[in-house]
Design a protein around this motif. Structure first.
Motif, PDB file in Angstrom:
ATOM      1  N   PRO A   6       0.814  -1.225   0.000  1.00 51.89           N
ATOM      2  CA  PRO A   6       0.000   0.000   0.000  1.00 51.89           C
ATOM      3  C   PRO A   6       0.843   1.268   0.000  1.00 51.89           C
ATOM      4  CG  PRO A   6      -0.872  -1.605   1.562  1.00 51.89           C
ATOM      5  CD  PRO A   6       0.434  -2.140   1.080  1.00 51.89           C
ATOM      6  N   GLU A   7       2.008   1.231   0.666  1.00 55.05           N
ATOM      7  CA  GLU A   7       2.888   2.405   0.680  1.00 55.05           C
ATOM      8  C   GLU A   7       3.417   2.709  -0.713  1.00 55.05           C
ATOM      9  OE1 GLU A   7       3.134  -0.183   2.640  1.00 55.05           O
ATOM     10  OE2 GLU A   7       2.520   0.648   4.605  1.00 55.05           O
TER      11      GLU A   7
ATOM     12  N   TRP B  70       2.788   6.036  -2.981  1.00 50.86           N
ATOM     13  CA  TRP B  70       3.897   6.790  -3.589  1.00 50.86           C
ATOM     14  C   TRP B  70       3.668   6.990  -5.081  1.00 50.86           C
ATOM     15  CZ3 TRP B  70       7.555   5.455  -7.338  1.00 50.86           C
ATOM     16  CH2 TRP B  70       8.636   6.342  -7.466  1.00 50.86           C
ATOM     17  N   LEU B  71       3.154   5.959  -5.746  1.00 49.08           N
ATOM     18  CA  LEU B  71       2.895   6.045  -7.182  1.00 49.08           C
ATOM     19  C   LEU B  71       1.776   7.043  -7.477  1.00 49.08           C
ATOM     20  CD1 LEU B  71       3.606   4.856  -9.987  1.00 49.08           C
ATOM     21  CD2 LEU B  71       1.756   3.209  -9.623  1.00 49.08           C
ATOM     22  N   VAL B  72       0.721   7.014  -6.681  1.00 47.57           N
ATOM     23  CA  VAL B  72      -0.393   7.947  -6.883  1.00 47.57           C
ATOM     24  C   VAL B  72       0.065   9.375  -6.633  1.00 47.57           C
ATOM     25  CG1 VAL B  72      -2.645   8.645  -5.999  1.00 47.57           C
ATOM     26  CG2 VAL B  72      -2.162   6.224  -6.392  1.00 47.57           C
ATOM     27  N   SER B  73       0.883   9.555  -5.599  1.00 45.37           N
ATOM     28  CA  SER B  73       1.415  10.890  -5.321  1.00 45.37           C
ATOM     29  C   SER B  73       2.279  11.377  -6.473  1.00 45.37           C
ATOM     30  CB  SER B  73       2.227  10.863  -4.023  1.00 45.37           C
ATOM     31  OG  SER B  73       2.838  12.112  -3.784  1.00 45.37           O
ATOM     32  N   LEU B  74       3.044  10.481  -7.056  1.00 46.14           N
ATOM     33  CA  LEU B  74       3.880  10.830  -8.204  1.00 46.14           C
ATOM     34  C   LEU B  74       3.020  11.221  -9.399  1.00 46.14           C
ATOM     35  CD1 LEU B  74       6.834  10.861  -9.300  1.00 46.14           C
ATOM     36  CD2 LEU B  74       6.421   8.505 -10.058  1.00 46.14           C
ATOM     37  N   ALA B  75       1.910  10.508  -9.586  1.00 49.74           N
ATOM     38  CA  ALA B  75       1.023  10.805 -10.715  1.00 49.74           C
ATOM     39  C   ALA B  75       0.356  12.161 -10.584  1.00 49.74           C
ATOM     40  CB  ALA B  75      -0.037   9.707 -10.838  1.00 49.74           C
ATOM     41  N   CYS B  76       0.259  12.669  -9.356  1.00 54.60           N
ATOM     42  CA  CYS B  76      -0.366  13.974  -9.136  1.00 54.60           C
ATOM     43  C   CYS B  76       0.586  15.128  -9.442  1.00 54.60           C
ATOM     44  CB  CYS B  76      -0.884  14.080  -7.705  1.00 54.60           C
ATOM     45  SG  CYS B  76      -2.253  12.960  -7.355  1.00 54.60           S
ATOM     46  N   ASP B  77       1.856  14.813  -9.697  1.00 56.50           N
ATOM     47  CA  ASP B  77       2.803  15.830 -10.159  1.00 56.50           C
ATOM     48  C   ASP B  77       2.791  15.870 -11.682  1.00 56.50           C
ATOM     49  OD1 ASP B  77       3.501  16.243  -7.537  1.00 56.50           O
ATOM     50  OD2 ASP B  77       5.208  14.853  -7.621  1.00 56.50           O
ATOM     51  N   LYS B  78       3.389  16.917 -12.236  1.00 55.92           N
ATOM     52  CA  LYS B  78       3.583  16.972 -13.678  1.00 55.92           C
ATOM     53  C   LYS B  78       4.889  16.281 -14.048  1.00 55.92           C
ATOM     54  CE  LYS B  78       0.935  21.073 -14.939  1.00 55.92           C
ATOM     55  NZ  LYS B  78       0.968  22.391 -15.624  1.00 55.92           N
ATOM     56  N   ALA B  79       4.913  15.679 -15.211  1.00 58.50           N
ATOM     57  CA  ALA B  79       6.112  14.970 -15.650  1.00 58.50           C
ATOM     58  C   ALA B  79       7.298  15.925 -15.794  1.00 58.50           C
ATOM     59  CB  ALA B  79       5.843  14.245 -16.975  1.00 58.50           C
ATOM     60  N   LYS B  80       7.019  17.173 -16.200  1.00 60.46           N
ATOM     61  CA  LYS B  80       8.109  18.127 -16.389  1.00 60.46           C
ATOM     62  C   LYS B  80       8.789  18.484 -15.065  1.00 60.46           C
ATOM     63  CE  LYS B  80       5.401  22.411 -16.062  1.00 60.46           C
ATOM     64  NZ  LYS B  80       5.054  23.683 -16.750  1.00 60.46           N
TER      65      LYS B  80
ATOM     66  N   THR C 127       1.025   6.676 -19.017  1.00 56.42           N
ATOM     67  CA  THR C 127       1.144   5.521 -18.121  1.00 56.42           C
ATOM     68  C   THR C 127       2.446   4.762 -18.375  1.00 56.42           C
ATOM     69  OG1 THR C 127      -0.235   4.292 -19.695  1.00 56.42           O
ATOM     70  CG2 THR C 127      -1.335   5.248 -17.774  1.00 56.42           C
ATOM     71  N   ARG C 128       2.890   4.742 -19.624  1.00 60.45           N
ATOM     72  CA  ARG C 128       4.152   4.069 -19.926  1.00 60.45           C
ATOM     73  C   ARG C 128       5.323   4.823 -19.300  1.00 60.45           C
ATOM     74  NH1 ARG C 128       5.188   0.429 -23.831  1.00 60.45           N
ATOM     75  NH2 ARG C 128       3.188   0.900 -24.833  1.00 60.45           N
ATOM     76  N   LEU C 129       5.307   6.152 -19.415  1.00 57.34           N
ATOM     77  CA  LEU C 129       6.380   6.960 -18.836  1.00 57.34           C
ATOM     78  C   LEU C 129       6.376   6.858 -17.315  1.00 57.34           C
ATOM     79  CD1 LEU C 129       8.637   9.070 -19.351  1.00 57.34           C
ATOM     80  CD2 LEU C 129       6.867  10.837 -19.150  1.00 57.34           C
ATOM     81  N   LEU C 130       5.181   6.836 -16.734  1.00 58.25           N
ATOM     82  CA  LEU C 130       5.080   6.742 -15.278  1.00 58.25           C
ATOM     83  C   LEU C 130       5.578   5.394 -14.782  1.00 58.25           C
ATOM     84  CD1 LEU C 130       4.108   8.177 -12.718  1.00 58.25           C
ATOM     85  CD2 LEU C 130       1.830   7.236 -13.129  1.00 58.25           C
ATOM     86  N   ALA C 131       5.272   4.321 -15.496  1.00 51.74           N
ATOM     87  CA  ALA C 131       5.749   2.993 -15.105  1.00 51.74           C
ATOM     88  C   ALA C 131       7.271   2.928 -15.189  1.00 51.74           C
ATOM     89  CB  ALA C 131       5.116   1.927 -16.002  1.00 51.74           C
TER      90      ALA C 131
ATOM     91  N   GLY D 194      -6.587   3.628 -11.747  1.00 50.03           N
ATOM     92  CA  GLY D 194      -8.029   3.484 -11.928  1.00 50.03           C
ATOM     93  C   GLY D 194      -8.764   3.306 -10.608  1.00 50.03           C
ATOM     94  N   GLN D 195      -8.137   2.595  -9.665  1.00 55.50           N
ATOM     95  CA  GLN D 195      -8.759   2.417  -8.349  1.00 55.50           C
ATOM     96  C   GLN D 195      -8.892   3.740  -7.606  1.00 55.50           C
ATOM     97  OE1 GLN D 195      -6.152  -0.442  -6.547  1.00 55.50           O
ATOM     98  NE2 GLN D 195      -6.972  -2.189  -7.713  1.00 55.50           N
ATOM     99  N   GLN D 196      -7.963   4.663  -7.852  1.00 53.73           N
ATOM    100  CA  GLN D 196      -8.002   5.975  -7.187  1.00 53.73           C
ATOM    101  C   GLN D 196      -8.662   7.044  -8.068  1.00 53.73           C
ATOM    102  OE1 GLN D 196      -7.038   6.362  -4.063  1.00 53.73           O
ATOM    103  NE2 GLN D 196      -6.436   4.194  -3.956  1.00 53.73           N
ATOM    104  N   GLU D 197      -9.130   6.629  -9.253  1.00 54.46           N
ATOM    105  CA  GLU D 197      -9.787   7.553 -10.200  1.00 54.46           C
ATOM    106  C   GLU D 197      -8.868   8.735 -10.538  1.00 54.46           C
ATOM    107  OE1 GLU D 197     -13.617   8.661  -8.780  1.00 54.46           O
ATOM    108  OE2 GLU D 197     -14.400   6.613  -8.841  1.00 54.46           O
ATOM    109  N   ILE D 198      -7.613   8.422 -10.786  1.00 54.22           N
ATOM    110  CA  ILE D 198      -6.624   9.421 -11.174  1.00 54.22           C
ATOM    111  C   ILE D 198      -6.316   9.248 -12.670  1.00 54.22           C
ATOM    112  CG2 ILE D 198      -4.268  10.257 -10.839  1.00 54.22           C
ATOM    113  CD1 ILE D 198      -6.006  10.929  -8.538  1.00 54.22           C
ATOM    114  N   LYS D 199      -6.370  10.338 -13.431  1.00 51.07           N
ATOM    115  CA  LYS D 199      -6.073  10.308 -14.860  1.00 51.07           C
ATOM    116  C   LYS D 199      -5.032  11.383 -15.161  1.00 51.07           C
ATOM    117  CE  LYS D 199     -10.715   8.680 -15.955  1.00 51.07           C
ATOM    118  NZ  LYS D 199     -11.972   8.954 -16.706  1.00 51.07           N
TER     119      LYS D 199
END
Length: 369
Positions: free
Chosen positions: A82-83, A87-97, A108-112, A140-145
């Motif tokens: 879960p940790e 961490w992954l969801v928190s990372l997704a909430c940032d911008k890639a730049k 999703t490929r870049l994030l992985a 998808g479980q956290q409804e983050i896009k």
């Protein structure tokens, strides 16, 4: 097996709505009760004898009805903690730049790939073999896009509510004047016009003739992808909210001189004793020195302007008219010149004025005293 169990299994073996695996197992149990041979039952039902054997063993151990369902599967223990997911969801909430990539947003490929490279160093070794599909499931479980952008409009006018109230008061006045017109003639003649411009109407020509539909073969018109540009035009229009009549001009641009031209058109359309109230936005041509100088030469009270708040042009009722006009007239339009486009637009306005539609505003109107 008891008579009740045999009756239940017989009914189930003939069912067309039960899952196929339950129907097949019921058939196995009934066939084995008549001929206790794994091989014979397997051949008659077209399954392997070991499948029959497993079903019979479950029936002997747990009962014939319990053998119809699958055993509960314990499943594989989750390898991503879960940790690590947090961490992954928190990372997704940032911008890639923000993490040194040229991309504005994550894919999703870049994030992985980023998680595989930097996850173990962040204390999450379970992300070392993270794949794109797992990223999609976690997000998808956290409804983050994180690969999408949803636009919004920030309110930048400090007096938005007050200005909106003035606009709604105009619409309220329209309602009152409509009631007065039904009962008796008003002592003071008033015209209320919702005005705006629709710029950038493209005069586009086809480079090959359109092909008509052919019943049973081609359901729609066929058009060549190539086209030729002839420039753009601006539609300047005001709709009388009491009568539904549209006052319009089509010009190459929409500067102060064109705006004054439409004001002259309104001036000629109403009697000299009519107060013309115009609802419009804050375009520079509406408040320019040239416009103010022309208005100063008009009789007092002839023109009265009410401006919509900044980023509040949706409060102007003519925007709905422009939307309908674009969908019904301008959509897919092809012309040979700007002159033809102008002629067809004005012909459409004349057609609308033959059967004018009185537009009504209702949003938040009951809140206006």
């Amino acid at each position: 097996m008891s008579a009740e169990e045999i009756e239940h299994l017989t009914s189930l073996s003939r069912s067309r709505s039960e899952p196929a695996r339950r129907v097949q197992r019921a058939q196995m149990l009934l066939a084995y009760s008549e001929n206790p041979s794994f091989y014979a039952v397997g051949r008659s039902l077209g399954v392997h004898h070991q499948t029959v054997e497993r079903c019979i063993e479950r029936a002997l151990g747990s009962g014939p009805l319990a053998a119809l369902d699958d055993r509960p599967h314990p499943g594989k223990e989750p390898t991503i903690t879960p940790e690590a997911k947090a961490w992954l969801v928190s990372l997704a909430c940032d911008k890639a730049k923000e993490h040194g990539y040229p991309h504005e947003l994550w894919t999703t490929r870049l994030l992985a790939g980023h998680a595989r490279e930097h996850g173990p160093a962040a204390g999450h070794p379970c992300l070392a073999k993270l794949v794109q599909g797992t990223v999609c499931k976690i997000l998808g479980q956290q409804e983050i896009k994180p690969h999408k952008v949803r636009y919004y409009l920030e309110q930048r006018d400090a007096e938005f509510e007050q200005k909106m109230a003035k606009v709604l008061c105009i619409y309220r006045e329209v309602q009152v004047l409509k009631k007065i017109a039904k009962s008796r003639r008003s002592d003071k003649s008033v015209a209320i016009v919702s005005y705006d411009e629709k710029p950038g109407i493209q005069a586009i020509a086809t480079t090959a003739p359109d092909l008509p539909p052919v019943p049973g073969v081609h359901p729609a018109f066929a058009r060549d992808h190539e086209y030729k540009r002839h420039g753009t035009l601006s539609l300047l229009a005001g709709i009388d909210l009491l009568t539904g009549k549209v006052h319009a001009l089509v010009r190459d641009r929409h500067r102060s001189r064109e705006f004054i031209e439409i004001l002259k058109l309104l001036d000629a359309a109403y009697r000299p004793d009519t107060a013309i109230k115009v609802l419009l936005d804050n375009h520079s041509a509406h408040i320019s020195r040239e416009t103010k100088a022309w208005l100063a030469d008009q009789p007092p009270g002839r023109f009265q302007f009410t401006f919509t708040p900044k980023h509040g042009s949706w409060l102007n009722l003519i925007e709905g008219f422009f939307s309908k006009f674009a969908r019904s007239v301008l959509r897919h339009i092809r012309v040979s010149s700007k002159y033809e486009l102008k002629r067809r637009i004005m012909a459409a306005i004349d057609d609308i004025n033959r059967h004018p539609v009185i537009h009504t505003w209702s949003y938040k109107l009951t809140e206006v005293a």
